[in-house]
Design a protein around this motif. Structure first.
Motif, PDB file in Angstrom:
ATOM      1  N   ARG A   1       0.542  -0.710   0.130  1.00  0.00           N
ATOM      2  CA  ARG A   1       0.034  -0.158   0.198  1.00  0.00           C
ATOM      3  C   ARG A   1       1.038   1.173   0.013  1.00  0.00           C
TER       4      ARG A   1
ATOM      5  N   ILE B   1      -4.957   1.923  -9.723  1.00  0.00           N
ATOM      6  CA  ILE B   1      -7.161   2.504  -9.128  1.00  0.00           C
ATOM      7  C   ILE B   1      -7.764   2.428  -9.426  1.00  0.00           C
TER       8      ILE B   1
ATOM      9  N   ASP C   1      -5.015  -0.343  -5.376  1.00  0.00           N
ATOM     10  CA  ASP C   1      -4.482   1.198  -4.046  1.00  0.00           C
ATOM     11  C   ASP C   1      -5.701   1.938  -3.624  1.00  0.00           C
ATOM     12  N   PHE C   2      -6.479   2.481  -5.037  1.00  0.00           N
ATOM     13  CA  PHE C   2      -7.532   2.854  -4.240  1.00  0.00           C
ATOM     14  C   PHE C   2      -8.922   2.438  -5.281  1.00  0.00           C
TER      15      PHE C   2
ATOM     16  N   GLU D   1     -11.147   5.299  -7.506  1.00  0.00           N
ATOM     17  CA  GLU D   1     -11.584   6.700  -7.999  1.00  0.00           C
ATOM     18  C   GLU D   1     -12.892   7.182  -8.372  1.00  0.00           C
TER      19      GLU D   1
ATOM     20  N   GLY E   1      -7.724   3.160  -0.829  1.00  0.00           N
ATOM     21  CA  GLY E   1      -7.589   4.237  -0.498  1.00  0.00           C
ATOM     22  C   GLY E   1      -8.844   4.985  -1.799  1.00  0.00           C
ATOM     23  N   PHE E   2      -8.959   6.376  -1.553  1.00  0.00           N
ATOM     24  CA  PHE E   2      -9.440   7.381  -2.052  1.00  0.00           C
ATOM     25  C   PHE E   2      -9.244   7.934  -3.131  1.00  0.00           C
ATOM     26  N   ASN E   3      -9.188   7.781  -4.382  1.00  0.00           N
ATOM     27  CA  ASN E   3      -8.534   8.635  -4.987  1.00  0.00           C
ATOM     28  C   ASN E   3     -10.660  10.389  -5.771  1.00  0.00           C
TER      29      ASN E   3
ATOM     30  N   ARG F   1      -6.916   6.129   5.820  1.00  0.00           N
ATOM     31  CA  ARG F   1      -7.357   6.199   4.537  1.00  0.00           C
ATOM     32  C   ARG F   1      -6.398   7.317   4.233  1.00  0.00           C
TER      33      ARG F   1
END
Length: 383
Positions: A29, A49, A86-87, A89, A180-182, A216
């Protein structure tokens, strides 16, 4: 993607590819210390992502995978999280009554008595927005949800597995906390936003992020130059990326029309990176060293990112990560080319074992795959 038979290092065409920063591939991560990311953002590995979760909905596509799960939904985010992304979007807009919601398009469509009705998403209240599509409460029936493509064709928004529309706060509560958040800050290209209005919208989004993000990882991104620079001024905790198609479309705002302009914008506004349409990067690969020298991270998006060989080329070029629709296929391919084979023969010396381990990290291609790779970039970037 099979990696065998012919070493990439033996291909003369690739020895001009610019080298990127050394990436720590052992990390699964990105680093947790995003509060320290104030002037630079160095992903610890090649980042994958999930685009709008487990992929966007392309209703006109013959590929069933593009209509499998409702995009930008809690279900799509969590299903993407089952793979080593990892993220995820997603696109955030703000309703008329000041609630940040998840939705990509500027307009939302429905049908009633044979007539199609279209409303701007940001002109709706939260209750009105949530009344479209499947409903959370059993027994309730939402308005039919339609979608208009760029050419004006209207489709019923039918997917194999549907899910209700949702708010930004909900995704923080209901999406696996490891993911994770994009967060793409979504604005209508045809609307002129004054700074006061932009500030109000961004502050509403930041209130939710600051309250619920906890540990996060968060990345902000936007195609809107002023919004990207303003979110950077309003907070210094999470990295901000400028989104650009690199010149494939021309806008009245020249800052959106090239990678050169994107670099200038990031440096002027203290942004941490660029998210470019992938074809623009392949057409202008000579700019990659300049982006790296400017201490900017570089991610890409676009349909080519659903082609494993194109993703692998970007890995070689030093690009930091990709936004993809075909989450399962691309995460499997990335795992193949970033994880070296394990050398377990205890009878050999440490020096030989290290040499073999180093050699195992050199991806190989069959002759058929190699031929395809050599034709891939010049052919597809012209489409």
């Amino acid at each position: 993607m099979a990696l065998k038979a012919v070493h990439v290092s033996d291909v003369p065409n690739l020895d001009q590819v610019p080298k990127g920063p050394t990436l720590t591939l052992s990390s699964s991560r990105l680093p947790k210390g995003t509060e320290e990311v104030k002037s630079a953002f160095k992903p610890a590995k090649f980042v994958v992502i999930g685009h709008r979760g487990k992929g966007m909905n392309a209703l006109a596509s013959p590929d069933r995978r593009m209509k499998e799960i409702k995009e930008n939904s809690i279900l799509s985010f969590n299903l993407a999280g089952r793979f080593p992304v990892d993220f995820v979007e997603f696109d955030v807009q703000v309703t008329k009554d000041d609630c940040p919601i998840i939705f990509h398009d500027s307009f939302i469509l429905t049908e009633e008595d044979g007539n199609i009705y279209e409303k701007r998403v940001t002109d709706l209240t939260l209750d009105e927005f949530l009344s479209y599509g499947p409903q959370k409460e059993s027994g309730n029936v939402g308005k039919p949800l339609l979608r208009k493509t760029k050419d004006g064709t209207v489709f019923s928004w039918n997917v194999e597995v549907d899910d209700p529309l949702c708010t930004l706060e909900e995704v923080f509560h209901k999406v696996d906390s490891h993911l994770g958040f994009n967060i793409e800050l979504k604005f209508d290209d045809n609307v002129v936003y004054q700074e006061e209005k932009l500030t109000h919208i961004l502050q509403l989004i930041l209130q939710v992020v600051c309250k619920y993000a906890n540990e996060r990882p968060i990345i902000f991104s936007s195609f809107h130059p002023d919004a990207a620079q303003l979110i950077r001024k309003l907070q210094g905790t999470n990295p901000v990326f400028f989104l650009t198609n690199g010149g494939s479309e021309i806008y009245t705002d020249v800052r959106r029309n090239s990678l050169d302009e994107a670099i200038k914008l990031c440096l002027a506004g203290g942004l941490q990176g660029i998210v470019s349409e992938v074809k623009a990067i392949f057409r202008n690969s000579s700019l990659i060293p300049r982006i790296k020298e400017s201490n900017l991270a570089l991610l890409t998006y676009g349909q080519l990112n659903n082609v494993p060989e194109a993703v692998y080329m970007q890995h070689l070029m030093g690009i930091n990560g990709v936004i993809v629709d075909l989450v399962q296929e691309i995460t499997e391919a990335v795992s193949d080319f970033i994880n070296p084979e394990k050398i377990g023969d205890e009878s050999i010396s440490d020096s030989v074992r290290k040499g073999k381990a180093k050699e195992a990290t050199k991806p190989e291609f069959s002759q058929r795959e190699l031929s395809f790779l050599m034709r891939l970039i010049p052919e597809l970037v012209q489409q």
